[in-house]
Design an enzyme around this catalytic site. Structure first.
Site, PDB file in Angstrom:
ATOM      1  N   ASP A   1       1.595   2.575   3.507  1.00  0.00           N
ATOM      2  CA  ASP A   1       0.758   3.769   3.378  1.00  0.00           C
ATOM      3  C   ASP A   1       1.610   5.039   3.440  1.00  0.00           C
ATOM      4  O   ASP A   1       1.136   6.078   3.898  1.00  0.00           O
ATOM      5  CB  ASP A   1      -0.348   3.800   4.439  1.00  0.00           C
ATOM      6  CG  ASP A   1      -1.456   4.780   4.085  1.00  0.00           C
ATOM      7  OD1 ASP A   1      -1.514   5.193   2.916  1.00  0.00           O
ATOM      8  OD2 ASP A   1      -2.243   5.124   4.976  1.00  0.00           O
TER       9      ASP A   1
ATOM     10  N   LYS B   1      -9.425  -0.429  -5.674  1.00  0.00           N
ATOM     11  CA  LYS B   1      -9.425   0.234  -4.372  1.00  0.00           C
ATOM     12  C   LYS B   1     -10.768   0.875  -4.078  1.00  0.00           C
ATOM     13  O   LYS B   1     -11.286   1.656  -4.875  1.00  0.00           O
ATOM     14  CB  LYS B   1      -8.332   1.317  -4.372  1.00  0.00           C
ATOM     15  CG  LYS B   1      -8.323   2.204  -3.144  1.00  0.00           C
ATOM     16  CD  LYS B   1      -7.746   1.497  -1.924  1.00  0.00           C
ATOM     17  CE  LYS B   1      -7.901   2.357  -0.677  1.00  0.00           C
ATOM     18  NZ  LYS B   1      -6.689   2.529   0.073  1.00  0.00           N
TER      19      LYS B   1
ATOM     20  N   HIS C   1     -10.342   0.965   2.078  1.00  0.00           N
ATOM     21  CA  HIS C   1     -10.095   1.957   3.136  1.00  0.00           C
ATOM     22  C   HIS C   1     -11.281   1.839   4.089  1.00  0.00           C
ATOM     23  O   HIS C   1     -12.383   2.288   3.782  1.00  0.00           O
ATOM     24  CB  HIS C   1      -9.993   3.375   2.550  1.00  0.00           C
ATOM     25  CG  HIS C   1      -9.685   4.399   3.591  1.00  0.00           C
ATOM     26  ND1 HIS C   1      -8.479   5.053   3.661  1.00  0.00           N
ATOM     27  CD2 HIS C   1     -10.415   4.843   4.645  1.00  0.00           C
ATOM     28  CE1 HIS C   1      -8.479   5.865   4.710  1.00  0.00           C
ATOM     29  NE2 HIS C   1      -9.648   5.764   5.318  1.00  0.00           N
TER      30      HIS C   1
ATOM     31  N   HIS D   1       0.877  -1.193   0.000  1.00  0.00           N
ATOM     32  CA  HIS D   1       0.000   0.000   0.000  1.00  0.00           C
ATOM     33  C   HIS D   1       0.905   1.230   0.000  1.00  0.00           C
ATOM     34  O   HIS D   1       1.523   1.555   1.007  1.00  0.00           O
ATOM     35  CB  HIS D   1      -0.897   0.014   1.245  1.00  0.00           C
ATOM     36  CG  HIS D   1      -1.810   1.217   1.319  1.00  0.00           C
ATOM     37  ND1 HIS D   1      -3.130   1.117   1.680  1.00  0.00           N
ATOM     38  CD2 HIS D   1      -1.599   2.533   1.088  1.00  0.00           C
ATOM     39  CE1 HIS D   1      -3.688   2.316   1.658  1.00  0.00           C
ATOM     40  NE2 HIS D   1      -2.771   3.207   1.314  1.00  0.00           N
TER      41      HIS D   1
ATOM     42  N   HIS E   1       1.547   5.388  -1.685  1.00  0.00           N
ATOM     43  CA  HIS E   1       1.170   6.570  -2.471  1.00  0.00           C
ATOM     44  C   HIS E   1       2.419   7.157  -3.112  1.00  0.00           C
ATOM     45  O   HIS E   1       3.331   7.587  -2.399  1.00  0.00           O
ATOM     46  CB  HIS E   1       0.521   7.632  -1.577  1.00  0.00           C
ATOM     47  CG  HIS E   1      -0.738   7.151  -0.928  1.00  0.00           C
ATOM     48  ND1 HIS E   1      -1.979   7.312  -1.500  1.00  0.00           N
ATOM     49  CD2 HIS E   1      -0.939   6.478   0.230  1.00  0.00           C
ATOM     50  CE1 HIS E   1      -2.901   6.765  -0.714  1.00  0.00           C
ATOM     51  NE2 HIS E   1      -2.296   6.253   0.344  1.00  0.00           N
TER      52      HIS E   1
ATOM     53  N   HIS F   1      -4.361  -0.762   6.044  1.00  0.00           N
ATOM     54  CA  HIS F   1      -3.941   0.031   7.210  1.00  0.00           C
ATOM     55  C   HIS F   1      -4.870  -0.156   8.408  1.00  0.00           C
ATOM     56  O   HIS F   1      -5.510   0.785   8.879  1.00  0.00           O
ATOM     57  CB  HIS F   1      -3.732   1.512   6.878  1.00  0.00           C
ATOM     58  CG  HIS F   1      -4.773   2.126   5.969  1.00  0.00           C
ATOM     59  ND1 HIS F   1      -6.118   2.024   6.198  1.00  0.00           N
ATOM     60  CD2 HIS F   1      -4.642   2.850   4.837  1.00  0.00           C
ATOM     61  CE1 HIS F   1      -6.762   2.660   5.243  1.00  0.00           C
ATOM     62  NE2 HIS F   1      -5.893   3.161   4.404  1.00  0.00           N
TER      63      HIS F   1
HETATM   64  C1  NCD Z   1      -3.423   9.115   2.218  1.00  0.00           C
HETATM   65  C2  NCD Z   1      -3.021  10.149   1.196  1.00  0.00           C
HETATM   66  O1  NCD Z   1      -2.464  11.177   1.576  1.00  0.00           O
HETATM   67  O2  NCD Z   1      -3.251   9.944  -0.007  1.00  0.00           O
HETATM   68  N1  NCD Z   1      -3.362   9.696   3.523  1.00  0.00           N
HETATM   69  C3  NCD Z   1      -3.162   9.022   4.681  1.00  0.00           C
HETATM   70  O3  NCD Z   1      -3.243   9.652   5.741  1.00  0.00           O
HETATM   71  N2  NCD Z   1      -2.898   7.745   4.690  1.00  0.00           N
HETATM   72  C4  NCD Z   1      -4.764   8.602   1.902  1.00  0.00           C
HETATM   73  C5  NCD Z   1      -5.089   7.328   2.605  1.00  0.00           C
HETATM   74  O4  NCD Z   1      -4.508   6.279   2.343  1.00  0.00           O
HETATM   75  O5  NCD Z   1      -5.984   7.355   3.438  1.00  0.00           O
HETATM   76 ZN    ZN Z   2      -3.145   5.149   1.791  1.00  0.00          ZN
END
Ligand code: NCD
Ligand code: ZN
Length: 346
Positions: free
Chosen positions: A247, A99, A136, A13, A15, A174
Site C-alpha cells: 500500500d 477493486k 478496501h 497492493h 499505488h 491492508h
Molecule cells: C491510498 C492512496 O493514497 O491512494 N491511501 C492510503 O492511505 N493507503 C488509498 C488507499 O489505499 O486507501
Molecule cells: Zn491502497
C-alpha cells in the site's frame, strides 16, 4: 543469520499514480519487486479494460531501462461497471483483480460503490470466471468511529456480501485489526488478506504522540498496539492466506503537511529492509519468503518468480533518503524509527 536468499518478491497492493509522480516512484518498486497489483484510484479512476490498457502502457514506459517489472492491472468497481468488459479484461490476461472502494472510504474513492445491489451482476460474473475482488474494508458511515471502521465493515458488509456470492475470491487488503486477522483465519475459504509494511511497524501512537505526524497517517489508520501484534503474528506465521501488499501510497509533501493532510505512506524504497528487520525480530526470517514471494502468487494463480533476491545484514545501518524528489514534488519516505541493517544485495 547474516544473509538470506529468497525468490524475488511481489507487491500485491501498490499505488503508482500517473504522470510525473509515476515516473518518480516506479523505479523504487521495479528495483526490488518483480510484479505488483496496481491500484486503479487515479483521477479519473481506471474503470474499463481500455483505461487499464492505456494505464499499463504509461507504467511500462516509465520503468527504468534494465529493470524487469510487470504491472498487474486492476479495475475500479463502480455501480456502472460492465460485467462483459471485466470478463474480456480477464480473458485477455490484462486484468488480475477488481477493486472495491466503498464510496468515500479513502483517497479518490468518491466514485466507489454505495449500493451493493447494483454491482451484484459483476460480482457474480467474477465468481464464475475466478477473478478476485480486492476490498478496501472500511465503512464510511459518520456514526462509526474511524478506529472501528474495519471491524464494522467485516460484520455489516463483507460477511453478508460473501454469503451472497460464496464463490467469489476476496482479498481483504491492508488488514489493520485483530478482528480482520481472526475473520480471515476463521473463513472456510475464498478469503485472503494483505498486510502492509508500515502496519507491522507502527501503531496509532506514531501518528499522535508528541504532535501530529502526517507522514504516519494512512488509511486504514494504524490501530492500537494489540492489533499491530496480531498483524505481525499473522505475517510471520507462514499461513498462505497472508501476504505482502505494501500500500505504498505517495503524496507530495505539501499535500500531507497541511491542515487537511491526505492519507498514504511511501514505503516502496525501504520495504524489504523493514520486513527483514521485522521477521528477524520475530525469529521468523525463514518465513519472509512465504510472505513476500510465495503466498501472493499462489492466491492469484501465478507462478512464483524464478529470480532471487539476497538480503544481507550490514554492521552499519543502511540509509535511505529522507525524501525522494519526483517531477511532481518531494515525497517523504517511511521512517520506521529504528536503524535498518538489512540491505538488498545489488
Ligand atoms: C491510498 C492512496 O493514497 O491512494 N491511501 C492510503 O492511505 N493507503 C488509498 C488507499 O489505499 O486507501
Ligand atoms: Zn491502497
Amino acid at each position: 543469520m547474516r544473509s538470506l536468499t529468497i525468490r524475488r518478491p511481489d507487491d500485491w497492493h501498490l499505488h503508482l499514480r500517473d504522470g510525473e509522480m509515476l515516473k518518480g516512484v516506479v523505479g523504487d518498486t521495479s528495483r526490488d519487486f518483480a510484479r505488483a497489483i496496481i491500484m486503479p484510484n487515479l483521477v479519473p479512476p481506471v474503470v474499463t479494460t481500455a483505461d487499464a490498457i492505456a494505464y499499463k502502457k504509461r507504467i511500462v514506459d516509465a520503468i527504468p531501462a534494465g529493470d524487469r517489472f510487470s504491472p498487474l492491472m486492476t479495475l475500479y468497481l463502480t455501480e456502472g461497471t460492465d460485467a462483459d468488459d471485466v470478463e474480456e479484461g480477464k480473458k485477455s490476461g490484462l486484468i488480475n483483480a477488481v477493486k472495491l472502494y466503498p464510496a468515500g472510504a479513502t483517497t479518490n474513492s468518491h466514485g466507489g460503490v454505495r449500493d451493493f445491489d447494483k454491482v451484484m451482476p459483476v460480482l457474480e460474473r467474477m465468481a464464475k470466471i475466478g477473478l478476485p475482488l480486492c476490498v478496501h474494508g472500511e465503512v464510511t458511515t459518520p456514526e462509526v468511529d474511524i478506529f472501528d471502521r474495519e471491524a464494522v465493515f467485516i460484520e455489516t458488509v463483507l460477511e453478508p456480501l460473501r454469503r451472497r456470492v460464496p464463490e467469489l475470491k476476496v482479498t481483504m487488503e491492508h488488514v489493520t485489526t485483530k478482528d480482520g486477522i481472526d475473520y480471515i483465519k476463521s473463513s472456510a475459504g475464498n478469503l485472503a488478506g494483505t498486510l502492509t509494511t508500515h502496519h507491522l511497524i507502527i501503531n496509532r501512537n506514531a501518528i499522535l504522540v508528541g504532535g501530529i505526524k502526517p507522514h504516519y497517517y494512512c488509511l486504514p489508520v494504524a490501530k492500537r498496539e494489540s492489533h499491530r501484534l496480531a498483524l505481525r503474528a499473522a505475517a510471520v506465521s507462514g499461513d498462505p492466506r497472508f501476504f505482502l501488499g505494501t500500500d505504498s501510497a505517495p503524496h507530495v509533501d505539501p499535500l500531507k503537511e497541511c491542515a487537511c493532510g491526505c492519507a498514504g505512506i511511501y514505503t516502496s524504497i525501504n520495504t524489504m529492509s523493514c520486513l527483514a528487520h521485522v521477521f528477524e525480530q520475530e525469529n521468523a526470517l525463514d518465513k519472509l519468503e512465504a510472505f513476500a514471494s510465495l503466498n501472493g502468487p499462489a492466491w492469484y494463480g501465478l507462478e512464483p518468480n524464478t529470480e532471487t533476491m539476497t538480503l544481507v545484514k550490514r554492521d552499519a545501518p543502511v540509509t535511505f533518503p529522507q525524501k525522494i524528489e519526483t517531477g511532481a514534488g518531494p515525497v517523504t519516505v517511511f521512517d520506521p524509527m529504528f536503524p535498518l541493517h538489512w540491505d538488498v544485495e545489488r
